[in-house]
Scaffold this motif. Structure first.
Motif, PDB file in Angstrom:
ATOM      1  N   GLU A 102     -86.006  90.652  36.485  1.00  0.00           N
ATOM      2  CA  GLU A 102     -86.363  90.640  37.904  1.00  0.00           C
ATOM      3  C   GLU A 102     -87.049  91.939  38.312  1.00  0.00           C
ATOM      4  O   GLU A 102     -88.002  91.925  39.095  1.00  0.00           O
ATOM      5  N   GLN A 103     -86.587  93.068  37.756  1.00  0.00           N
ATOM      6  CA  GLN A 103     -87.226  94.349  38.067  1.00  0.00           C
ATOM      7  C   GLN A 103     -88.659  94.365  37.543  1.00  0.00           C
ATOM      8  O   GLN A 103     -89.571  94.860  38.207  1.00  0.00           O
ATOM      9  N   THR A 104     -88.866  93.798  36.359  1.00  0.00           N
ATOM     10  CA  THR A 104     -90.204  93.728  35.783  1.00  0.00           C
ATOM     11  C   THR A 104     -91.104  92.870  36.659  1.00  0.00           C
ATOM     12  O   THR A 104     -92.249  93.247  36.947  1.00  0.00           O
ATOM     13  N   LEU A 105     -90.584  91.718  37.099  1.00  0.00           N
ATOM     14  CA  LEU A 105     -91.368  90.843  37.978  1.00  0.00           C
ATOM     15  C   LEU A 105     -91.713  91.550  39.285  1.00  0.00           C
ATOM     16  O   LEU A 105     -92.848  91.450  39.778  1.00  0.00           O
ATOM     17  N   MET A 106     -90.745  92.261  39.853  1.00  0.00           N
ATOM     18  CA  MET A 106     -90.988  92.979  41.107  1.00  0.00           C
ATOM     19  C   MET A 106     -92.036  94.082  40.904  1.00  0.00           C
ATOM     20  O   MET A 106     -92.887  94.285  41.765  1.00  0.00           O
ATOM     21  N   GLU A 107     -91.977  94.767  39.777  1.00  0.00           N
ATOM     22  CA  GLU A 107     -92.944  95.822  39.497  1.00  0.00           C
ATOM     23  C   GLU A 107     -94.352  95.234  39.377  1.00  0.00           C
ATOM     24  O   GLU A 107     -95.312  95.772  39.917  1.00  0.00           O
ATOM     25  N   HIS A 108     -94.467  94.093  38.683  1.00  0.00           N
ATOM     26  CA  HIS A 108     -95.764  93.441  38.565  1.00  0.00           C
ATOM     27  C   HIS A 108     -96.276  93.008  39.941  1.00  0.00           C
ATOM     28  O   HIS A 108     -97.458  93.169  40.248  1.00  0.00           O
ATOM     29  N   ALA A 109     -95.396  92.457  40.762  1.00  0.00           N
ATOM     30  CA  ALA A 109     -95.790  92.022  42.107  1.00  0.00           C
ATOM     31  C   ALA A 109     -96.235  93.224  42.937  1.00  0.00           C
ATOM     32  O   ALA A 109     -97.228  93.159  43.669  1.00  0.00           O
TER      33      ALA A 109
END
Length: 123
Positions: free
Chosen positions: A40-47
């Motif tokens: 989820e942190q990776t997804l948030m960083e990409h977003a």
């Protein structure tokens, strides 16, 4: 006494085994939670990075002002002119949306949609 000791040993062994299983289940749940959190942190960083890039693009691309009617008044009922104008407005709107910089909620897109609807209603 020997039977009681055997039962106690079996009980103690079963209890120890159950506690070890519980520990393993908890550790597995914690690992799964950590993996989900990292994902989820990776997804948030990409977003976040995507949002920053879009913001930079919006800053670089000037906002297109809505087309002002500067031509002399034309008979609104002349359908060929309306069709040409509507096609041009639709093309302009679609081109802006395809850039990914503008959304349907941006003022310029809302204005273009309004003009398109106005022409549709008058024909």
């Amino acid at each position: 006494s020997s039977g009681i000791n055997a039962e106690y040993g079996h009980y103690k062994e079963s209890w120890t085994k159950a506690l070890k299983e519980l520990i393993n289940v908890r550790e597995k749940a914690q690992q799964d939670a950590k993996h989900r959190l990292l994902h989820e942190q990776t997804l948030m960083e990409h977003a976040r990075l995507r949002y920053q890039e879009e913001s930079k693009l919006k800053e670089k691309i000037p906002v297109v002002e809505p087309v002002k009617e500067t031509a002399p008044a034309v008979d609104e009922n002349r359908r060929p002119d309306n069709k040409i104008m509507m096609a041009r407005l639709i093309d302009e709107r679609d081109t802006l949306l395809r850039t990914g910089v503008y959304t349907k909620e941006d003022a310029v897109i809302v204005e273009l949609n309004s003009k398109i609807k106005s022409i549709q209603c008058s024909t």
